[in-house]
Design a protein around this motif. Structure first.
Motif, short mmCIF file in Angstrom:
data_model
loop_
_atom_site.label_atom_id
_atom_site.label_comp_id
_atom_site.label_asym_id
_atom_site.label_seq_id
_atom_site.Cartn_x
_atom_site.Cartn_y
_atom_site.Cartn_z
N SER A 180 -14.02 55.37 23.93
CA SER A 180 -14.55 56.24 22.87
C SER A 180 -13.42 56.74 21.97
O SER A 180 -13.56 56.79 20.75
N TYR A 181 -12.32 57.11 22.58
CA TYR A 181 -11.14 57.57 21.85
C TYR A 181 -10.62 56.45 20.94
O TYR A 181 -10.33 56.66 19.76
N ALA A 182 -10.54 55.23 21.48
CA ALA A 182 -10.07 54.08 20.70
C ALA A 182 -11.05 53.76 19.57
O ALA A 182 -10.62 53.49 18.43
N LEU A 183 -12.34 53.81 19.84
CA LEU A 183 -13.34 53.53 18.82
C LEU A 183 -13.23 54.52 17.67
O LEU A 183 -13.20 54.12 16.50
N LEU A 184 -13.13 55.79 17.98
CA LEU A 184 -12.99 56.81 16.94
C LEU A 184 -11.72 56.57 16.12
O LEU A 184 -11.74 56.63 14.89
N TYR A 185 -10.63 56.28 16.80
CA TYR A 185 -9.36 56.02 16.11
C TYR A 185 -9.49 54.84 15.15
O TYR A 185 -9.07 54.91 13.99
N LEU A 186 -10.08 53.74 15.63
CA LEU A 186 -10.22 52.55 14.79
C LEU A 186 -11.13 52.82 13.59
O LEU A 186 -10.87 52.34 12.48
N GLN A 187 -12.19 53.59 13.81
CA GLN A 187 -13.07 53.93 12.69
C GLN A 187 -12.32 54.77 11.66
O GLN A 187 -12.51 54.60 10.46
N GLN A 188 -11.45 55.65 12.12
CA GLN A 188 -10.64 56.46 11.20
C GLN A 188 -9.66 55.58 10.41
O GLN A 188 -9.23 55.96 9.32
N GLN A 189 -9.33 54.41 10.96
CA GLN A 189 -8.44 53.47 10.28
C GLN A 189 -9.22 52.52 9.36
O GLN A 189 -8.64 51.61 8.78
N GLY A 190 -10.55 52.69 9.29
CA GLY A 190 -11.36 51.90 8.38
C GLY A 190 -12.08 50.72 9.00
O GLY A 190 -12.78 49.98 8.30
N LEU A 191 -11.95 50.50 10.31
CA LEU A 191 -12.66 49.41 10.96
C LEU A 191 -14.10 49.83 11.24
O LEU A 191 -14.38 51.02 11.44
N ARG A 192 -14.99 48.86 11.25
CA ARG A 192 -16.41 49.14 11.51
C ARG A 192 -16.84 48.47 12.82
O ARG A 192 -16.50 47.31 13.07
N PRO A 193 -17.60 49.20 13.65
CA PRO A 193 -18.02 48.62 14.93
C PRO A 193 -19.08 47.54 14.75
O PRO A 193 -19.97 47.66 13.92
N VAL A 194 -18.95 46.49 15.54
CA VAL A 194 -19.93 45.41 15.60
C VAL A 194 -20.63 45.43 16.95
O VAL A 194 -21.85 45.31 17.04
N ALA A 195 -19.85 45.61 18.03
CA ALA A 195 -20.41 45.65 19.39
C ALA A 195 -19.45 46.42 20.29
O ALA A 195 -18.25 46.51 20.02
N GLN A 196 -20.03 46.99 21.35
CA GLN A 196 -19.23 47.72 22.32
C GLN A 196 -19.69 47.31 23.72
O GLN A 196 -20.89 47.21 23.97
N ASN A 197 -18.75 47.06 24.59
CA ASN A 197 -19.03 46.63 25.97
C ASN A 197 -19.96 45.43 26.00
O ASN A 197 -20.93 45.39 26.75
N TRP A 198 -19.63 44.42 25.21
CA TRP A 198 -20.42 43.20 25.16
C TRP A 198 -20.08 42.36 26.38
O TRP A 198 -18.92 42.01 26.62
N SER A 199 -21.09 42.05 27.20
CA SER A 199 -20.86 41.34 28.47
C SER A 199 -21.45 39.94 28.44
O SER A 199 -22.47 39.69 27.81
N CYS A 200 -20.79 39.06 29.17
CA CYS A 200 -21.27 37.71 29.38
C CYS A 200 -20.75 37.23 30.73
O CYS A 200 -20.03 37.96 31.41
N LYS A 201 -21.06 36.00 31.08
CA LYS A 201 -20.63 35.48 32.38
C LYS A 201 -19.11 35.35 32.47
O LYS A 201 -18.56 35.29 33.56
N ARG A 202 -18.42 35.31 31.35
CA ARG A 202 -16.96 35.17 31.34
C ARG A 202 -16.21 36.49 31.38
O ARG A 202 -15.01 36.52 31.53
#
Length: 123
Positions: A15-37
């Motif tokens: 959450s801390y990293a997400l907030l920081y990245l958003q403050q740097q202008g990045l936009r979220p696409v997915a969080q904790n995306w899981s797959c078999k790998r």
């Protein structure tokens, strides 16, 4: 963060990293995306670049720092998960991609040092 589980501490770090990245202008696409790998902690958009962000948290660096924990084996797992993400989420497949690592040591959100390494490794 005494009395907080490792999973809870990891979620707080993300959450801390997400907030920081958003403050740097990045936009979220997915969080904790899981797959078999494996799992992708954060998938962000930086301009027209899809950024796969691995968030590593260490309360103490006694067993090695957070950044050092993204070893070759972990990088291979992240690359494989990212390839599956791009196959399943095909709207992003033609975008340029990169792998970043955010390393947090200390207590997330409490002035913990956050180290953002862009282009941490190549696929």
């Amino acid at each position: 963060m005494q009395g907080v589980s490792r999973q809870q501490a990891g979620r707080e770090a993300e959450s801390y990293a997400l907030l920081y990245l958003q403050q740097q202008g990045l936009r979220p696409v997915a969080q904790n995306w899981s797959c078999k790998r494996g799992e992708l902690d954060l998938v962000m958009l930086d301009g027209d670049t899809v950024v796969f962000v691995e968030v590593r948290y260490r309360r103490h660096s006694g067993w090695g720092g957070a950044m050092e924990s993204v070893d070759f084996r972990k990088q291979e797992k992240l690359i494989a998960a990212a390839q599956l993400f791009l196959q399943q989420e095909s709207q992003w497949a033609s975008y340029p991609c990169r792998f970043d690592v955010i390393a947090i040591e200390g207590e997330p959100g409490k002035a913990a040092p956050l180290n953002w390494l862009k282009h941490a490794f190549d696929s």
